[in-house]
Scaffold this active site. Structure first.
Site, PDB file in Angstrom:
ATOM      1  N   THR A 198       1.120  -0.595  -0.114  1.00  0.00           N
ATOM      2  CA  THR A 198       0.248  -0.396  -0.174  1.00  0.00           C
ATOM      3  C   THR A 198       0.566   1.478   0.070  1.00  0.00           C
ATOM      4  O   THR A 198       1.913   1.173   0.836  1.00  0.00           O
ATOM      5  CB  THR A 198      -0.881   0.090   0.891  1.00  0.00           C
ATOM      6  OG1 THR A 198      -1.710  -1.091   0.970  1.00  0.00           O
ATOM      7  CG2 THR A 198      -2.035   1.168   1.016  1.00  0.00           C
ATOM      8  N   ARG A 226     -12.052  -9.762  -0.940  1.00  0.00           N
ATOM      9  CA  ARG A 226     -11.860  -8.931  -0.290  1.00  0.00           C
ATOM     10  C   ARG A 226     -11.370  -7.623  -0.340  1.00  0.00           C
ATOM     11  O   ARG A 226     -10.483  -7.535  -0.721  1.00  0.00           O
ATOM     12  CB  ARG A 226     -10.216 -10.237   0.684  1.00  0.00           C
ATOM     13  CG  ARG A 226      -9.860  -9.467   2.122  1.00  0.00           C
ATOM     14  CD  ARG A 226      -8.556  -8.167   1.436  1.00  0.00           C
ATOM     15  NE  ARG A 226      -8.545  -7.856   3.032  1.00  0.00           N
ATOM     16  CZ  ARG A 226      -7.666  -6.201   3.715  1.00  0.00           C
ATOM     17  NH1 ARG A 226      -6.714  -6.610   2.497  1.00  0.00           N
ATOM     18  NH2 ARG A 226      -7.110  -6.226   4.322  1.00  0.00           N
ATOM     19  N   GLY A 228      -9.619  -4.188   2.144  1.00  0.00           N
ATOM     20  CA  GLY A 228      -9.648  -3.701   3.427  1.00  0.00           C
ATOM     21  C   GLY A 228      -9.855  -2.623   3.761  1.00  0.00           C
ATOM     22  O   GLY A 228     -10.508  -1.817   3.639  1.00  0.00           O
ATOM     23  N   ASP A 229      -8.520  -1.851   4.170  1.00  0.00           N
ATOM     24  CA  ASP A 229      -8.693  -0.496   4.532  1.00  0.00           C
ATOM     25  C   ASP A 229      -9.148   0.353   3.507  1.00  0.00           C
ATOM     26  O   ASP A 229      -9.952   1.747   3.761  1.00  0.00           O
ATOM     27  CB  ASP A 229      -8.390  -0.087   5.872  1.00  0.00           C
ATOM     28  CG  ASP A 229      -6.805  -0.315   5.462  1.00  0.00           C
ATOM     29  OD1 ASP A 229      -6.430  -0.771   5.202  1.00  0.00           O
ATOM     30  OD2 ASP A 229      -6.375   0.357   6.018  1.00  0.00           O
ATOM     31  N   GLY A 250      -1.559  -1.495   6.687  1.00  0.00           N
ATOM     32  CA  GLY A 250      -1.701  -2.260   7.710  1.00  0.00           C
ATOM     33  C   GLY A 250      -2.723  -3.209   7.628  1.00  0.00           C
ATOM     34  O   GLY A 250      -3.397  -2.953   6.338  1.00  0.00           O
ATOM     35  N   GLY A 252      -6.149  -4.405   7.373  1.00  0.00           N
ATOM     36  CA  GLY A 252      -6.731  -3.078   7.035  1.00  0.00           C
ATOM     37  C   GLY A 252      -8.514  -3.967   7.754  1.00  0.00           C
ATOM     38  O   GLY A 252      -9.383  -2.754   8.063  1.00  0.00           O
TER      39      GLY A 252
HETATM   40  C1  SD4 Z   1      -5.516  -3.643   3.333  1.00  0.00           C
HETATM   41  N1  SD4 Z   1      -4.142  -1.896   4.704  1.00  0.00           N
HETATM   42  O1  SD4 Z   1      -5.583  -4.108   2.160  1.00  0.00           O
HETATM   43  C2  SD4 Z   1      -4.352  -2.428   3.169  1.00  0.00           C
HETATM   44  C3  SD4 Z   1      -2.496  -3.405   2.895  1.00  0.00           C
HETATM   45  C4  SD4 Z   1      -1.333  -2.540   4.016  1.00  0.00           C
HETATM   46  O2  SD4 Z   1       0.618  -2.698   3.445  1.00  0.00           O
HETATM   47  O3  SD4 Z   1      -1.267  -1.866   4.130  1.00  0.00           O
HETATM   48  N2  SD4 Z   1      -0.490  -3.011   3.084  1.00  0.00           N
HETATM   49  O4  SD4 Z   1      -5.630  -3.775   4.758  1.00  0.00           O
END
Ligand code: SD4
Length: 338
Positions: A198, A226, A228-229, A250, A252
């Protein structure tokens, strides 16, 4: 934590009488404007592109879009079409963007489009919606003139996927960088493993306006579908032009459960410094998990209206790039909980 009513009462005493504020602001670097900050090592190149706009008095929104497009472009990186696929072998991308007026756009589960951040911007500017996903998002992108790329993995991603298939173990562990590769390890390690997936970027321009962007391939080998955030406004990205802007990286799922970046911005509104606001948001995640966070990494990054910035993560290893001038673009290691 200081109760809000108590804080408001104390507000009449003046900001400097608040011990947590004066302590926090002593630790903060002096305010800067313009400024752009972004997650991980890739932030350096991304900030550079953002600065080309910010340094000429340009708009934060344009800067954060141009900045993360650089990361989306780098084929063996963590973000964009060169990243690791889902467990069915397809790269699916999520992105969000937000401007100084509180407008926002996002795309999720988008396949075969190189620049999801720019599609997110088009969603914001050209549709009455905030979020488009999957096939509909792809159709919109193509109608807007974005080329449909081949459904093909990068060489590194293909090698990682083949390796993963040997066990096909679905155990998402993300961003825990204690791999012995040093504090500023690249996203794609020499053994092919991907450290993170990310880039989140927030900027304050010369006119005092914020913009934010976040773009990701999500987590490698995730379940198909799926999210994430990162594409969720208030989770992976939030901007409030009166207060500040925040982004995250991180796991998510954990960020979504506390509306992470919205929480960080609201804490800044209450008077906390960017670093303290990020720390309190991290502590909220730790508390929700009853302290069992050794397998979880989340890092938050924020700027306030004065151009002060800060970050905080659960674990050691979260890094970010700060740029306040053409030759002032450097990596900073975030403070952390564990
Ligand atoms: C997620 N926050 O899809 C993202 C993953 C991420 O470095 O930050 N990866 O959950």
């Amino acid at each position: 934590m200081l109760h809000r009513r108590h804080f408001l009462k104390m507000g009449t005493l003046g900001v400097s009488s608040l011990p947590f504020l004066s302590m926090a602001s002593r630790k903060q670097p002096a305010g800067n404007k313009p400024i752009v900050i972004s997650t991980w090592n890739e932030g350096i190149a991304a900030n550079k592109a953002a600065w080309e706009i910010l340094g000429k008095g340009g708009r934060a929104l344009d800067a954060v879009e141009a900045g993360v497009r650089v990361t989306e472009d780098s084929i063996n990186c963590c973000v964009g079409l060169g990243a690791n696929p889902d467990r069915d072998g397809h790269v699916t991308l999520d992105a969000s963007i937000m401007d100084e007026h509180g407008n926002c756009g996002s795309v999720a589960f988008l396949e075969r489009i190189k620049h999801p951040i720019s599609v997110a911007r088009r969603v914001m500017e050209k549709t009455p919606h905030v979020m488009l996903v999957g096939e509909g998002a792809q159709r919109f992108a193509v109608a807007e003139g974005f080329p449909l790329e081949a459904d093909k993995l990068s060489a590194d991603a293909e090698a990682s996927y083949k390796e993963w298939l040997k066990k096909s173990e679905y155990k998402p562990v993300v961003n825990i960088e204690n791999t012995g590769h040093g504090p500023f390890a690249p996203a794609r390690l020499s053994n092919g493993d991907l450290n993170h997936d990310t880039i989140g970027m927030v900027a304050l321009d010369a006119a005092g306006n914020f913009g934010g962007s976040c773009t990701t391939s999500g987590m490698g080998f995730k379940m198909r579908g799926r999210l994430g955030d990162s594409p969720i406004i208030g989770a992976g990205l939030f901007v409030d032009n009166e207060v500040g802007a925040a982004t995250s990286s991180g796991l998510g799922e954990e960020v979504i459960k506390v509306c992470g970046t919205h929480l960080v911005v609201e804490l800044m509104r209450q008077g906390y410094s960017p670093e303290k606001a990020c720390k309190l948001a991290v502590e909220r995640i730790v508390k929700r998990n009853k302290g069992n966070v050794k397998d979880i990494q989340v890092g938050f990054l924020a700027i306030n209206k004065a151009g002060e910035y800060g970050a905080f993560a659960i674990q050691k290893g979260f890094t970010y790039a700060v740029c306040t001038g053409e030759n002032k673009n450097e990596m900073v290691a975030s403070k952390y909980f564990i």
